[in-house]
Enzyme design. Structure first.
Site, mmCIF file in Angstrom:
data_model
loop_
_atom_site.group_PDB
_atom_site.id
_atom_site.type_symbol
_atom_site.label_atom_id
_atom_site.label_comp_id
_atom_site.label_asym_id
_atom_site.label_seq_id
_atom_site.Cartn_x
_atom_site.Cartn_y
_atom_site.Cartn_z
ATOM 1 N N VAL A 132 47.506 -5.304 -14.553
ATOM 2 C CA VAL A 132 46.156 -5.717 -14.938
ATOM 3 C C VAL A 132 46.199 -6.501 -16.253
ATOM 4 O O VAL A 132 45.490 -7.494 -16.439
ATOM 5 C CB VAL A 132 45.247 -4.481 -15.071
ATOM 6 N N ALA A 133 47.061 -6.049 -17.164
ATOM 7 C CA ALA A 133 47.147 -6.713 -18.464
ATOM 8 C C ALA A 133 47.678 -8.131 -18.317
ATOM 9 O O ALA A 133 47.232 -9.053 -18.984
ATOM 10 C CB ALA A 133 48.051 -5.916 -19.392
ATOM 11 N N GLU A 188 42.894 -12.267 -14.722
ATOM 12 C CA GLU A 188 41.942 -12.302 -13.614
ATOM 13 C C GLU A 188 40.583 -12.861 -13.988
ATOM 14 O O GLU A 188 39.935 -13.529 -13.210
ATOM 15 C CB GLU A 188 41.738 -10.883 -13.075
ATOM 16 N N ASP A 237 23.873 -50.183 -17.587
ATOM 17 C CA ASP A 237 22.888 -51.232 -17.347
ATOM 18 C C ASP A 237 22.192 -51.533 -18.653
ATOM 19 O O ASP A 237 22.254 -50.729 -19.574
ATOM 20 C CB ASP A 237 21.793 -50.707 -16.408
ATOM 21 N N ASN A 297 42.103 -4.601 -22.108
ATOM 22 C CA ASN A 297 42.001 -5.789 -21.300
ATOM 23 C C ASN A 297 40.628 -6.087 -20.795
ATOM 24 O O ASN A 297 40.204 -7.218 -20.703
ATOM 25 C CB ASN A 297 42.887 -5.593 -20.092
ATOM 26 N N ASP A 342 38.637 -7.130 -24.983
ATOM 27 C CA ASP A 342 39.023 -8.537 -24.845
ATOM 28 C C ASP A 342 37.962 -9.381 -24.194
ATOM 29 O O ASP A 342 37.691 -10.492 -24.603
ATOM 30 C CB ASP A 342 40.215 -8.624 -23.884
HETATM 31 P P1 ATP Z 1 20.055 -54.247 -15.464
HETATM 32 O O1 ATP Z 1 21.099 -54.422 -14.412
HETATM 33 O O2 ATP Z 1 20.569 -54.197 -16.840
HETATM 34 O O3 ATP Z 1 19.066 -53.169 -15.179
HETATM 35 P P2 ATP Z 1 18.157 -56.233 -14.671
HETATM 36 O O4 ATP Z 1 17.089 -55.259 -14.403
HETATM 37 O O5 ATP Z 1 17.788 -57.456 -15.411
HETATM 38 O O6 ATP Z 1 19.336 -55.650 -15.486
HETATM 39 P P3 ATP Z 1 18.197 -56.977 -11.933
HETATM 40 O O7 ATP Z 1 17.148 -56.009 -11.614
HETATM 41 O O8 ATP Z 1 19.327 -57.212 -11.012
HETATM 42 O O9 ATP Z 1 18.848 -56.640 -13.314
HETATM 43 O O10 ATP Z 1 17.462 -58.349 -12.224
HETATM 44 C C1 ATP Z 1 18.173 -59.540 -12.357
HETATM 45 C C2 ATP Z 1 17.244 -60.722 -12.624
HETATM 46 O O11 ATP Z 1 16.336 -60.877 -11.542
HETATM 47 C C3 ATP Z 1 16.361 -60.530 -13.839
HETATM 48 O O12 ATP Z 1 16.977 -61.028 -14.985
HETATM 49 C C4 ATP Z 1 15.128 -61.334 -13.500
HETATM 50 O O13 ATP Z 1 15.293 -62.680 -13.859
HETATM 51 C C5 ATP Z 1 15.048 -61.249 -12.000
HETATM 52 N N1 ATP Z 1 14.082 -60.248 -11.575
HETATM 53 C C6 ATP Z 1 14.054 -58.943 -11.913
HETATM 54 N N2 ATP Z 1 13.045 -58.294 -11.322
HETATM 55 C C7 ATP Z 1 12.418 -59.215 -10.564
HETATM 56 C C8 ATP Z 1 11.304 -59.176 -9.690
HETATM 57 N N3 ATP Z 1 10.622 -58.062 -9.467
HETATM 58 N N4 ATP Z 1 10.923 -60.317 -9.080
HETATM 59 C C9 ATP Z 1 11.617 -61.442 -9.288
HETATM 60 N N5 ATP Z 1 12.656 -61.552 -10.086
HETATM 61 C C10 ATP Z 1 13.077 -60.465 -10.726
#
Ligand code: ATP
Length: 906
Positions: A280-281, A285, A327, A743, A747
């Site tokens: 056991v020691a 476990e 992102d 143990n 412990d």
């Molecule tokens: P991240 O990836 O950092 O979140 P993000 O949100 O800018 O960045 P996406 O959502 O892929 O990335 O958008 C890319 C591009 O698409 C944007 O920079 C913008 O110009 C365009 N975009 C984003 N949302 C829309 C939308 N709802 N309608 C039209 N164009 C858009």
């Protein structure tokens, strides 16, 4: 009766007692929950309290002890039997309560990751937990959703669903709403149905729920899916292995002790008990349990900091992260967009001021393009405005912040989306996706009954536009220009020649270079033939203007980035946004020193592995990235030995998140799919949370190391004593029950307390934990040596007392000194470098309580007559006790000196 896919929409709705506009009533939904149960798959493998209790009793150690208690009962040593059983009970209770807590914590975390679903109830769209869905519910499906139940589709706009979970087919299926004649088509051919567990990859739809829970197609095969056992984390595996090795070694030594004892002519029964206690020691476990508990409680603490851990493994891996790929929008920035600039053909309207912008101030001809721009922005848009109840309040926007900012901009100059929608309802759309970076909607320009175009239609569109159609497109300027061939200036339309293109791109770059998110809008008339064929393409558009939006960095992100850097973690920004916007923000947050050091997604598209590795080794900002680029970046970073944490929110981010060592989904803006594959969900979408979670991960890893060192060193102390004693003539230095006591009680309790040590101050100043490191990589010999030290003082003092008076309290001295040494060691092991006099106990009161409790129990064993009988101890005099304590503390002083040396060296 016809099957749901054969019926018309009206038939299905009628049959299920629902309504497409109203949905179910709240009361009816409640009734149906009673009738059909919650919409969830029943889990077979959930560990009930019983199972946990049984698993405690199943451990090798407990079995050995129970066998031992039976044998002792047989040979008439009832005293031993009772003590062994009491110790087993105490241990089981301790183990059970801890593990039950851990299980509960994990179950609670699981519950938190139940997806939310939009349904229509009582005529309104509400968001509910997917578990509350019932047959008859009208459910809204959007790209990124995991379909929450089986449903017949009643609306489908470009709806594509990926059904590999059910059919194995990875290509997404285009869905429709028309009835299907065939009675028994395969699941994949039921194009008007959406099945639970499949993924909406594109477009949107509305469905009426036909089956929930175990009644769904997924439920029918769920039994097969449930057999996947929970995998162990590397640390857990490591410890299991270690336990097995130690058990084998122990077995060997036990055999030797047993045989040697018999040869020396010791009592068989006593030798048996000694062998049992020794086993056991030696076998650690309790370790696997303590590790699981430390990980699960760690996950609970992370939740308090807004990081929801979905897989226990993540807690451990977090401590080893070397790169964070994040992102930008919403994670690093606030995602509280505000339109600050509107640019039309060289004219600028300042939207940034508090006062309402005044379009009247524009020259008359500009007024028209301005009107079209804002109309396009508001209509080609899925966000909505919720007008304020009181005049003084600000209007709220619902939906994506980028889109919300545009609707709000229109609202500020008196253009209301709801009015526009009456005049120009949307009839078709091409949804936004992060590859095209554009979105288009097609609208019918309605004439009102008197044949006049409603006043809300901009003038420019009204001219000769009775019963005509118009397409509005918005998107990233660079990608929008590609599909435009004309440009609107005031009320004139010009050809989009190179000069115009240059001017547009220049304006775009100017805004982006100041950190703005930039979006362009365009439009074109559409003829009825295109609409009838549903073949409206994004081409020959008329470019209208540019919006610049401010999206400030989140508070605290800059500090977190610096913390990460200090901790040897490289922050990388990967965004779909414009390179200049990305560069500006990255530089302002110190992600890069030079804002021009940005790579574009397409630049890494066709690189060989070696070329790509060279790029990723040096680049920390990527812009205009599509999801497949993210996967390439993770791959490349991992090839170079990095442990990668990666965030993602969109439908197509799932593969990259899966590939990353820690896939991180966004709690607010993230899609169900990303949450499903993620190891961790950021409840507040905040970059800072990632860094706090890493800090927590490192702390847990550290603490696990601490109690492993503590438990193993203590075990080795006992082993040394039992092995060395006979060489000095003491055949049984510790009584069997004393070993068990040491143990399992004195412990075990401090070890648990070590699991909740607060982080050491330098925790984010060290490099990441090496991943492949064995639990005891640097310390394998240490624990054996410390064990030897622990044993030296107690065995030494025992020996001296023994030689003095063989009938005196020599064994009690030995026993107590060992217990005290272990307790002092528990205090020392709190920090590898920091003196215990600098680590206030209020930081971890549990450890103090645990040590004091163990100390009190030990005093009881020494002084309470009843306990003396059980543990063959004698009362110690004051000076003896003090001596024992002083010798016990020796380990602490030695450790302090070692720490001092380490500190000096640093
Ligand atoms: P991240 O990836 O950092 O979140 P993000 O949100 O800018 O960045 P996406 O959502 O892929 O990335 O958008 C890319 C591009 O698409 C944007 O920079 C913008 O110009 C365009 N975009 C984003 N949302 C829309 C939308 N709802 N309608 C039209 N164009 C858009």
């Amino acid at each position: 009766m016809a099957k749901h896919h054969q019926e018309t929409i009206e038939e299905v709705i009628k049959e299920l007692g629902s309504s497409s506009n109203e949905g179910l009533s709240g009361a009816k939904a409640k009734e149906r929950i009673e009738q059909y149960g919650l919409n969830e798959l029943t889990e077979k493998n959930r560990r009930s309290a019983w199972k946990i209790l049984l698993s405690q009793l199943k451990s090798v150690m407990v079995i050995i002890l129970i066998v031992a208690s039976v044998i002792t009962a047989f040979v008439g040593e009832l005293r031993d039997t009772i003590v062994i059983l009491a110790i087993v009970a105490l241990n089981t209770i301790l183990g059970f309560t801890q593990e039950y807590r851990a299980e509960k914590a994990m179950a609670a975390l699981k519950k938190m990751s139940v997806p939310r679903v939009k349904v229509r109830r009582d005529g309104k769209i509400v968001e509910i937990n997917s578990t509350e869905i019932v047959p008859g519910d009208i459910v809204i499906l959007e790209a990124g959703n995991i379909v929450p139940a089986d449903m017949r589709l009643i609306e489908a706009t470009n709806l594509k669903i990926q059904e590999s979970a059910l059919t194995g087919e990875s290509e997404a299926v285009e869905k429709t709403t028309k009835p299907i004649e065939e009675e028994n088509p395969s699941l994949g051919d039921r194009k008007n149905m959406a099945y639970s567990g499949t993924v909406v990859t594109y477009g949107r739809g509305v469905g009426i729920v036909t089956a929930t829970g175990m009644e769904t197609e997924l439920g029918k095969i769920a039994a097969m899916l449930q057999d996947t056992a929970e995998t162990q984390t590397p640390l857990q595996k490591n410890i299991d292995q270690l336990g097995k090795i130690l058990a084998l070694i122990a077995l060997g030594i036990v055999g030797v002790i047993f045989v040697m004892g018999l040869l020396r002519g010791e009592d068989l029964e006593l030798m048996f008990m000694t062998a049992v206690s020794f086993a056991v020691a030696a076998v650690p476990e309790g370790l696997p349990t303590v590790v699981t508990i430390a990980l699960a409680l760690g996950a609970q603490r992370m939740l308090k900091k807004n990081a929801l851990v979905r897989k226990l493994m993540a807690v451990e891996t977090l401590g080893s992260v070397t790169v964070i790929c994040s992102d930008k929008t919403g994670t690093i920035t606030e995602n509280r967009m505000k339109v600050t600039v509107v640019e039309m053909a060289g004219r600028t309207l300042d939207f940034g001021k508090e006062n309402e912008p005044d379009p009247e101030a524009l020259p008359e001809d500009d007024n028209k393009s301005f009107e079209i721009m804002l109309t396009a922005a508001a209509l080609c848009n899925d966000a909505e405005i919720k007008p304020p109840v009181h005049k003084k309040q600000q209007a709220d926007v619902i939906g994506d912040p980028t889109e919300g900012a545009l609707v709000y901009a229109a609202y500020r100059v008196g253009i209301e989306k709801s009015d526009l929608e009456q005049a120009m309802p949307r009839i078709l759309e091409i949804p936004f996706d992060s590859e095209r970076k554009r979105m288009t909607t097609i609208h019918e320009i309605k004439s009102n009954p008197k044949g006049k175009i409603p006043a809300d239609v901009p003038e420019h569109l009204r001219e000769n536009a009775v019963d005509q159609y118009v397409a509005f497109t918005k998107g990233a300027v660079d990608s929008l220009v590609e599909v435009c061939d004309r440009v609107l200036e005031g009320d004139e339309i010009h050809e989009l020649d190179d000069d115009w293109k240059r001017r547009i791109i220049e304006t775009n770059n100017n805004l982006a270079a100041n950190g703005m998110r930039v979006l362009g809008v365009a439009f074109r008339p559409v003829n009825s033939a295109e609409v009838e064929d549903k073949k409206v393409e994004e081409k020959n558009l008329i470019f209208t203007g540019i919006f610049g939006m401010m999206d400030p960095a989140r508070e605290g992100v800059k500090e977190s980035i610096m913390t990460a850097r200090e901790a040897g973690i490289r922050p990388i920004m990967i965004t779909g946004d414009h390179p200049l916007t990305a560069g500006y923000i990255a530089e302002s947050l110190t992600i890069v020193d030079d804002k021009s050091n940005v790579k574009m997604g397409r630049e890494i598209e066709n690189l060989t592995e070696e070329e790509l590795d060279r790029v990723t080794a040096e680049t920390s900002v990527y812009a205009r990235v599509a999801p497949e680029h993210k996967l390439k970046i993770v791959d490349s970073l991992q090839r170079q030995g990095n442990v990668v944490a990666m965030t993602g929110d969109g439908v197509n981010d799932a593969p990259a998140l899966k590939q990353a060592d820690i896939g991180i989904a966004m709690g607010i803006t993230g899609t169900d799919v990303t949450k499903e594959v993620a190891d961790m969900v950021l409840i507040d979408d905040n970059f800072t949370t990632i860094v706090s979670a890493i800090r927590e991960g490192r702390t847990i890893f550290d603490n696990i190391h601490k109690f492993i060192r503590y438990i193993l060193a203590s075990n080795f102390g006992e082993i040394w004593i039992m092995l060395l004693g006979p060489f000095f003539g003491i055949s049984l230095p510790l009584a069997p029950l004393q070993i068990l006591w040491l143990n399992l009680v004195t412990d075990g309790v401090p070890a648990l307390a070590l699991a909740v040590e607060p982080p050491e101050k330098d925790i984010m100043k060290r490099p990441p934990n090496p991943t492949k490191e064995h639990v005891l990589a640097n310390g394998r010999w240490n624990v054996i040596l410390i064990g030897l030290l622990l044993s030296a003082f107690s065995l030494g003092v025992g020996l001296v007392y023994w030689m003095n008076d063989i009938n005196g309290p020599w064994r009690t001295m030995l026993f107590s000194t060992l217990v005290f040494s272990q307790l002092f060691f528990a205090l020392s092991v709190r920090s590898r470098t920091k003196s215990i006099f600098n680590a206030p106990f209020k930081e971890n009161p549990y450890l103090m309580y645990a040590v004091l409790a163990s100390f009190g129990l030990q005093l009881a064993v020494i002084y309470v007559p009843f306990m003396q009988g059980l543990f063959t101890t004698q009362a110690l005099g004051v000076w003896d006790l003090l001596l024992s304590l002083a010798l016990g503390s020796a380990i602490l002083w030695i450790y302090e000196i070692k720490k001092l040396v380490t500190r000096k060296r640093q």
